[in-house]
Design a protein around this motif. Structure first.
Motif, PDB file in Angstrom:
ATOM      1  N   ARG A  72       0.817  -1.217   0.000  1.00 29.21           N
ATOM      2  CA  ARG A  72       0.000   0.000   0.000  1.00 29.21           C
ATOM      3  C   ARG A  72       0.850   1.266   0.000  1.00 29.21           C
ATOM      4  O   ARG A  72       0.422   2.314  -0.471  1.00 29.21           O
ATOM      5  CB  ARG A  72      -0.942  -0.003   1.205  1.00 29.21           C
ATOM      6  CG  ARG A  72      -2.015  -1.095   1.142  1.00 29.21           C
ATOM      7  CD  ARG A  72      -3.015  -0.943   2.262  1.00 29.21           C
ATOM      8  NE  ARG A  72      -2.392  -1.003   3.582  1.00 29.21           N
ATOM      9  CZ  ARG A  72      -3.005  -0.705   4.718  1.00 29.21           C
ATOM     10  NH1 ARG A  72      -4.260  -0.306   4.702  1.00 29.21           N
ATOM     11  NH2 ARG A  72      -2.373  -0.800   5.869  1.00 29.21           N
ATOM     12  N   ALA A  75       1.609   3.623  -3.107  1.00 27.42           N
ATOM     13  CA  ALA A  75       0.679   4.639  -3.617  1.00 27.42           C
ATOM     14  C   ALA A  75       1.132   6.050  -3.273  1.00 27.42           C
ATOM     15  O   ALA A  75       0.597   7.014  -3.808  1.00 27.42           O
ATOM     16  CB  ALA A  75      -0.726   4.402  -3.054  1.00 27.42           C
ATOM     17  N   LYS A 118      -5.895  -5.878 -11.447  1.00 25.84           N
ATOM     18  CA  LYS A 118      -5.851  -4.449 -11.132  1.00 25.84           C
ATOM     19  C   LYS A 118      -4.449  -3.885 -11.302  1.00 25.84           C
ATOM     20  O   LYS A 118      -4.252  -2.796 -11.858  1.00 25.84           O
ATOM     21  CB  LYS A 118      -6.325  -4.204  -9.692  1.00 25.84           C
ATOM     22  CG  LYS A 118      -7.804  -3.919  -9.548  1.00 25.84           C
ATOM     23  CD  LYS A 118      -8.107  -3.463  -8.136  1.00 25.84           C
ATOM     24  CE  LYS A 118      -9.559  -3.002  -8.016  1.00 25.84           C
ATOM     25  NZ  LYS A 118      -9.850  -2.499  -6.642  1.00 25.84           N
ATOM     26  N   LEU A 122      -3.234  -0.990 -14.107  1.00 22.88           N
ATOM     27  CA  LEU A 122      -2.541   0.260 -13.807  1.00 22.88           C
ATOM     28  C   LEU A 122      -1.302   0.416 -14.686  1.00 22.88           C
ATOM     29  O   LEU A 122      -1.071   1.470 -15.277  1.00 22.88           O
ATOM     30  CB  LEU A 122      -2.123   0.291 -12.331  1.00 22.88           C
ATOM     31  CG  LEU A 122      -3.122   0.755 -11.273  1.00 22.88           C
ATOM     32  CD1 LEU A 122      -2.486   0.653  -9.899  1.00 22.88           C
ATOM     33  CD2 LEU A 122      -3.586   2.173 -11.524  1.00 22.88           C
ATOM     34  N   MET A 159      -8.103   3.471 -18.773  1.00 27.04           N
ATOM     35  CA  MET A 159      -8.419   4.231 -17.562  1.00 27.04           C
ATOM     36  C   MET A 159      -8.860   5.636 -17.947  1.00 27.04           C
ATOM     37  O   MET A 159      -8.089   6.603 -17.803  1.00 27.04           O
ATOM     38  CB  MET A 159      -7.227   4.269 -16.604  1.00 27.04           C
ATOM     39  CG  MET A 159      -6.869   2.927 -16.003  1.00 27.04           C
ATOM     40  SD  MET A 159      -5.588   3.040 -14.720  1.00 27.04           S
ATOM     41  CE  MET A 159      -6.425   3.984 -13.457  1.00 27.04           C
ATOM     42  N   GLU A 215      -3.680   3.791  -6.662  1.00 28.31           N
ATOM     43  CA  GLU A 215      -4.983   3.524  -6.056  1.00 28.31           C
ATOM     44  C   GLU A 215      -4.751   3.299  -4.569  1.00 28.31           C
ATOM     45  O   GLU A 215      -4.045   2.343  -4.184  1.00 28.31           O
ATOM     46  CB  GLU A 215      -5.642   2.296  -6.688  1.00 28.31           C
ATOM     47  CG  GLU A 215      -7.025   2.015  -6.125  1.00 28.31           C
ATOM     48  CD  GLU A 215      -7.714   0.827  -6.781  1.00 28.31           C
ATOM     49  OE1 GLU A 215      -8.364   0.048  -6.034  1.00 28.31           O
ATOM     50  OE2 GLU A 215      -7.604   0.684  -8.010  1.00 28.31           O
ATOM     51  N   GLY A 220       0.782   1.693  -6.245  1.00 27.18           N
ATOM     52  CA  GLY A 220       0.941   2.522  -7.433  1.00 27.18           C
ATOM     53  C   GLY A 220       2.070   2.065  -8.325  1.00 27.18           C
ATOM     54  O   GLY A 220       2.950   1.300  -7.926  1.00 27.18           O
TER      55      GLY A 220
END
Length: 243
Positions: A72, A75, A118, A122, A159, A215, A220
């Motif tokens: 996480r 990001a 996902k 990206l 996107m 996200e 990221g």
């Protein structure tokens, strides 16, 4: 204070400057690759940072910055931490160094294991945005054109609706030289500079084109290339594989 006059003069690089920028970029790319060669489940972000710093020091370079986050934390823009890499983590690094007074700026993205749908989405959208932007990178193009092309490419990459403030920056003996950030026009008030930053790019300018897509809660990705603008187009200052 005539510092802005020197910034204007330095906008177009000499061959010696381009050579110095290339040497700095080679070193930075090698150090970035060392991060990803070291990366594995259970390794800490600080362990990876040590690899980067050691590679830069081998060539008597200096580290300008190292943003490195996994999971996480990828990001955001964070310094390396004691966090250990886990299976499935995104790993994002953005690093700058300077060698013989000239800067380099690069980044890389990886996944610990196979990417999820996902994560892959990206990265694919980021690649598409950069590719579309590169199609208009040439002398005579304006920073605002590069930004529009980047956003169009991200949309084509799956996107839609992504809006970015900038698409990169110039680089030299400063990490961001005139016209600084490449993006939407910004007004200037210096007697030595044009009225805005949205000026036609010129041959032998050195620029960085980049994109970050994130996200919160997931992580990221980031992709970045350094270009030397040439008549009718550009050349990469160093070879870089980003896939």
């Amino acid at each position: 204070d005539a510092s802005d006059l020197f910034r204007l003069i330095r906008m177009v690089k000499t061959e010696e400057e381009i050579d110095r920028l290339r040497k700095a970029a080679v070193l930075n790319e090698r150090a970035m690759q060392a991060i990803f060669k070291k990366a594995r489940v259970g390794c800490s972000e600080l362990d990876l940072a040590q690899e980067f710093h050691c590679e830069i020091a081998k060539e008597r370079g200096q580290v300008g910055w190292l943003h490195l986050g996994s999971g996480r934390r990828s990001a955001g823009i964070f310094p390396p931490s004691p966090k250990k890499l886990a299976a499935g983590d995104l790993l994002r690094a953005d690093a700058g160094c300077y060698l013989d007074s000239y800067h380099s700026d690069t980044c890389g993205t990886a996944v610990l294991g196979e990417p999820t749908a996902k994560q892959a989405r990206l990265f694919a959208a980021g690649l598409s945005g950069v590719k579309t932007c590169l199609d208009v990178c040439r002398p005579g193009s304006r920073p605002s054109e590069l930004l529009r092309s980047l956003e169009e490419g991200v949309t084509q990459g799956g996107m839609p609706g992504i809006k970015k403030d900038f698409v990169g920056h110039t680089i030299g003996i400063e990490a961001r030289e005139f016209p600084f950030e490449l993006g939407a026009p910004k007004k200037l008030s210096s007697p030595f500079l044009p009225e805005t930053t949205d000026i036609p790019l010129e041959e032998n300018m050195v620029i960085n084109v980049e994109i970050a897509l994130v996200e919160l809660g997931l992580g990221g990705i980031q992709i970045e290339h350094t270009l030397v603008l040439k008549n009718g187009g550009f050349e990469f200052i160093v070879p870089q594989e980003r896939e």
